[in-house]
Design an enzyme around this catalytic site. Structure first.
Site, mmCIF file in Angstrom:
data_model
loop_
_atom_site.group_PDB
_atom_site.id
_atom_site.type_symbol
_atom_site.label_atom_id
_atom_site.label_comp_id
_atom_site.label_asym_id
_atom_site.label_seq_id
_atom_site.Cartn_x
_atom_site.Cartn_y
_atom_site.Cartn_z
ATOM 1 N N SER A 270 0.821 -1.042 0.016
ATOM 2 C CA SER A 270 -0.097 0.001 0.120
ATOM 3 C C SER A 270 0.614 1.116 0.010
ATOM 4 O O SER A 270 2.238 1.114 -0.031
ATOM 5 C CB SER A 270 -0.963 0.222 1.089
ATOM 6 O OG SER A 270 -0.166 0.075 2.482
ATOM 7 N N LYS A 271 0.211 2.287 -0.108
ATOM 8 C CA LYS A 271 0.921 3.702 -0.006
ATOM 9 C C LYS A 271 1.899 3.932 0.844
ATOM 10 O O LYS A 271 2.953 4.532 0.689
ATOM 11 C CB LYS A 271 -0.143 4.799 0.317
ATOM 12 C CG LYS A 271 -0.246 5.923 -0.713
ATOM 13 C CD LYS A 271 -1.425 6.975 -0.302
ATOM 14 C CE LYS A 271 -1.863 7.551 -1.664
ATOM 15 N NZ LYS A 271 -3.335 7.746 -1.444
#
Ligand code: GLU
Length: 471
Positions: free
Chosen positions: A238-239
């Site tokens: 994820s980010k």
């Protein structure tokens, strides 16, 4: 049979590392087998698909050089075709209209959950012949009731699904729009896809898709479901593990060659070779070498691979790639060394083009001040006289070349009986403002004669002041 693979992103998001890895494997397999690679934009989710995301996908693919032989095709331009298949299937009984209302389906689900049963449509409308006034029906695929579907997956091996576990999938919503699993099947069939290579989050869709392909009268393609890419900590990528949009890596100065090299190794290997050119990947890639376990994203390794590609890249090519980064750093390439020379000088000391441009700033612009720690450590009164000698001899050079620069500095070291490092580091600090740079001759050559002399003058002044104070 000639190989046809496809990459089928949904433009509900940008291109991320996982999707690029899928695209890469599809592209490599097609290239390796002399086949064709097809790009299909699955944009039927009109609410979440955006033109910006489509642009992000096309732009990212083109940056990486993952060129499609056919496409991009857009599913939203194929609705007539989907309607045609729906009509045919309704006609032949391969599909049927379902009039069950949302309330009824909710009640069914609740009953099944309470009874601990698997939640699935119970087939109530399978044999219905009459329409139900006031209800806009959905269309369901009439899935076989028994038997099994065997996915002979190229990565996962043999995976068996019982038809009894699958229900009759909705293939068109009550407003008439077709659903994902159906459009994929029609497209894979029409585009004569031979190999479906995609993320293993789609494995559970595969038996339904195979049944529908069969309903179209075709043999299913070969499937290969790729394991997930996880974050370095083993959680979902994820980010917080790094950039999400592949284009951010471009902005940060990663080479497309390095991105592909890094991604190909996430799940695929060839002995313990780490560095692959695009040509080598095409030559060596095979689905059978893709491993089953998830791999973890490792940003340090990506940087290392990027650095290896920077080092290996011919200077002319590297200079071309570096140019936009110099400009972005606010530097005027005409105000400094030839970028090809710069690339030669700096290629071994930067892991990204962004860092390379930042590190070369002193070749284009004067710096505000010498880093205080380096000044304190290296610009000492003992080097005042040798620095003056360096300055005047360098100023006297009629040809500013690397050999002449080295010989001049060596001459001064000899005359003042100094180890080369004792005079080299003060010169470096004077000319670059800090303690690290390419070899001194290269550094001075790149900075240029006039600028080098000016900066030496400034450093000599500092040293003289310091000598005055301490005297
Ligand atoms: N559009 C799907 C996705 O982006 C991929 C479909 C497929 O590869 O079959 O997840």
């Amino acid at each position: 049979m000639s190989v046809r693979t496809r990459f089928a992103p949904s433009p509900t998001g940008v291109l991320h590392l996982g999707s690029i890895r899928t695209a890469l494997f599809c592209w490599l397999y097609a290239r390796r087998r002399g086949g064709r690679f097809i790009l299909r934009i699955e944009d039927t989710d009109r609410e979440r698909s955006t033109p910006e995301n489509v642009e992000a996908i096309l732009d990212g693919m083109s940056w990486l050089g993952l060129d499609a032989d056919e496409g991009p095709f857009y599913q939203t331009e194929r609705f007539e075709r989907y309607e045609q298949v729906l009509a045919e299937w309704l006609e032949t009984g391969k599909a049927y209209r379902c009039y069950c209302t949302r309330e009824e389906l909710d009640a069914l689900r609740e009953r099944q959950m309470r009874a601990g049963e698997r939640v699935r449509y119970n087939g109530l409308c399978r044999d219905r012949t009459e329409a139900r006034p006031g209800v806009d029906p959905v269309i369901r695929f009439r899935n076989p009731l028994d038997g099994e579907v065997v996915v002979d997956d190229q990565v996962r091996g043999r995976v068996v699904f019982e038809n009894a576990q699958l229900d009759d999938l909705i293939i068109a919503r009550s407003n008439g729009t077709p659903t994902y699993n159906f459009t994929v099947v029609v497209d894979d069939y029409d585009m004569r896809i031979t190999h479906v290579i995609r993320g293993d989050d789609h494995l559970n869709n595969t038996p339904r898709q195979m049944n529908m392909i069969e309903a179209l009268g075709a043999a299913p393609p070969v499937y290969a479901h790729l394991p997930m890419i996880l974050g370095p900590d083993g959680s979902k990528l994820s980010k917080r593990h790094g950039a999400v949009d592949i284009r951010e890596y471009r902005e940060e100065g990663y080479l497309p060659e390095a991105m592909l090299n890094y991604l190909v190794r996430l799940g695929w290997s060839h002995g313990d070779q780490e560095i692959f050119s695009r040509e080598e990947m095409v030559e060596l890639f095979d689905i059978s070498d893709v491993n089953q376990s998830a791999s973890a994203f490792n940003p340090e390794k990506l940087r290392w691979i990027n650095q290896q590609h920077i080092i290996a890249m011919p200077a002319e090519k590297l200079a071309e790639r570096l140019m936009p980064f110099l400009v972005k750093a606010g530097l005027d390439p005409s105000e400094g060394p030839d970028p090809v020379h710069l690339a030669e000088g700096f290629h071994e000391r930067a892991d990204t083009l962004l860092h390379m441009a930042a590190g070369a700033r002193y070749c284009y612009e004067d710096f505000e001040a010498i880093e205080p720690k380096s000044a304190k450590k290296h610009l000492r009164p003992v080097v005042l006289e040798p620095m003056r000698a360096v300055r005047s001899r360098l100023a006297g050079l009629s040809h500013w070349g690397k050999t002449a620069i080295v010989e001049t500095i060596e001459g001064v070291a000899e005359d003042y009986e100094l180890a080369l490092g004792k005079i080299g580091q003060p010169i470096r600090v004077a000319v670059t403002g800090g303690p690290v740079s390419p070899p001194l001759d290269v550094t001075l050559w790149l900075v240029g004669q006039a600028r080098s002399i000016e900066r030496l003058d400034h450093a000599i002044e500092l040293i003289a002041q310091r000598a005055g104070q301490t005297r």
